[in-house]
Design an enzyme around this catalytic site. Structure first.
Site, PDB file in Angstrom:
ATOM      1  N   ASP A  52       0.914  -1.274   0.005  1.00  0.00           N
ATOM      2  CA  ASP A  52       0.056  -0.089   0.156  1.00  0.00           C
ATOM      3  C   ASP A  52       0.943   1.200   0.028  1.00  0.00           C
ATOM      4  OD1 ASP A  52      -2.630   1.091   0.475  1.00  0.00           O
ATOM      5  OD2 ASP A  52      -1.345   2.328   2.010  1.00  0.00           O
ATOM      6  N   TYR A  65       3.256   9.967  -0.028  1.00  0.00           N
ATOM      7  CA  TYR A  65       4.448   9.161   0.905  1.00  0.00           C
ATOM      8  C   TYR A  65       5.858   9.603   0.482  1.00  0.00           C
ATOM      9  CZ  TYR A  65       0.514   6.515   2.568  1.00  0.00           C
ATOM     10  OH  TYR A  65      -0.917   6.375   3.037  1.00  0.00           O
ATOM     11  N   LYS A 110      -2.365   6.209  -4.427  1.00  0.00           N
ATOM     12  CA  LYS A 110      -3.422   6.841  -4.088  1.00  0.00           C
ATOM     13  C   LYS A 110      -2.995   8.486  -4.752  1.00  0.00           C
ATOM     14  CE  LYS A 110      -3.543   4.941   0.537  1.00  0.00           C
ATOM     15  NZ  LYS A 110      -1.872   4.747   0.797  1.00  0.00           N
ATOM     16  N   HIS A 161      -7.202   9.969  -1.990  1.00  0.00           N
ATOM     17  CA  HIS A 161      -6.560   9.764  -0.629  1.00  0.00           C
ATOM     18  C   HIS A 161      -7.453  10.346   0.309  1.00  0.00           C
ATOM     19  CE1 HIS A 161      -2.139   9.192   1.201  1.00  0.00           C
ATOM     20  NE2 HIS A 161      -3.410   9.045   2.195  1.00  0.00           N
TER      21      HIS A 161
END
Ligand SMILES: NC(=O)c1ccc[n+]([C@@H]2O[C@H](COP(=O)([O-])OP(=O)(O)OC[C@H]3O[C@@H](n4cnc5c(N)ncnc54)[C@H](OP(=O)(O)O)[C@@H]3O)[C@@H](O)[C@H]2O)c1
Length: 284
Positions: free
Chosen positions: A44, A49, A74, A107
């Site tokens: 994931d 990130y 996302k 997201h």
């Protein structure tokens, strides 16, 4: 590993390895390699990130075939809008070193600048998701941090219903209303941050008894809890021994009484995240 079948027939492994707050290049790449070697087949990630290149490197170094993996990414909060999605997906694909994603999510539902028009914003963004889904670039599409009102907007007005909703779910934050809505509409729920209450819960005498009874760690109990609630836990560690521990949750079952205790447990520190107000762009 066992899988869930999404509403469109795509299969998702029941446990995933998460990539949030994992930006140290050495740790991130090694974490992915370790997770795959331990048996994780579901990763994931997210553009926010800022480590998708490291995920791609880890996958490459692991030597695993792409089709063995279930890869999620996302759309970041500052890239909502029909015109941005194709470019963002391509960026993610290039960084991961693949030509398709198993799952792509919005997201957050309400992002900076769209506090008043989040309905239109989500519908326009989703239209681009639908097109990339039709083209086979995205094998499944979904959302994250969506409550009932955000889901209804898509379910009632979009051509394709979301297949997944990724939410914070752990003892103390069960998101029952949203999960019930998801079940009714065939939307599978994934659970992020399943270990969030770990340090508080492990102080509870009743929980300590459970750990002795099942001969498992507090992390394993929390991950197993989410599995038995019927959601897909996503868990992150950069330590191999913890990655192994977090994968070792398929040989025990929490009994009904203990499940009930954990479901009813609450603590003022743990509440549902604020997804009604604009999410600041820098927050993932
Ligand atoms: N959609 C969203 O808005 C959203 C939000 C948050 C997270 N997520 C996704 O969900 C994934 C999981 O959430 P999370 O990262 O918060 O993961 P988590 O698994 O709930 O917690 C990770 C933390 O627990 C520690 N840890 C891991 N295994 C442990 C163990 N066996 N014993 C003790 N401590 C342990 C980790 O430290 P070490 O790494 O040092 O071991 C890390 O600090 C994320 O990585 C991300 O992919 C999504």
């Amino acid at each position: 590993m066992d899988t869930y079948t999404l509403s469109n027939g795509v299969k998702m492994p029941v446990l995933g390895y998460g990539m949030w707050r994992n930006k140290n290049p050495k740790e991130a790449v090694q974490g992915v390699i370790d997770a795959i070697s331990v048996g994780f087949r579901h990763i994931d990630g997210a553009a926010a990130y800022q480590n998708e290149e490291l995920v791609g490197q880890g996958i490459k170094e692991s030597g695993i075939a792409r089709e063995e993996l279930f890869l999620t990414s996302k759309l970041k909060n500052d890239a909502h809008g029909y015109d941005n999605v194709r470019r963002e997906v391509q960026k993610t694909l290039d960084q991961l070193g693949t030509d398709y994603l198993d799952l792509y999510l919005i997201h957050w539902p309400v992002v900076h600048g769209h506090g008043d028009d989040w309905q239109t914003d989500n519908l326009e963004t989703w239209q681009a998701f639908e097109e990339l889904y039709d083209e086979g670039v995205l094998k499944a599409i979904g959302v994250s941090n969506f409550s009932v009102e955000h889901l209804e907007n898509l379910v009632n007005h979009a051509r394709i219903k979301p297949m997944v909703n990724q939410l914070l779910v752990h003892p103390g934050v069960l998101q029952t209303e949203t999960r019930d809505y998801c079940t009714k509409h065939g939307i599978l729920v994934q659970a992020y941050s399943p270990l969030k209450p770990l340090s508080v819960l492990k102080e509870e005498a009743r929980v300590q008894k459970m750990l002795e009874k099942y001969d498992k760690s507090i992390a394993q109990l929390l991950l197993r809890f989410d599995l038995q609630v019927g959601v897909v836990p996503l868990t992150k560690s950069v330590h191999r021994e913890r990655i192994e521990e977090n994968f070792d949750i398929f040989d025990f079952e929490i009994d009904d009484e203990d499940m009930q205790y954990l479901k009813e447990w609450s603590h003022p520190e743990f509440t549902e995240p604020d997804n009604k107000n604009e999410r600041p762009p820098q927050v993932s």
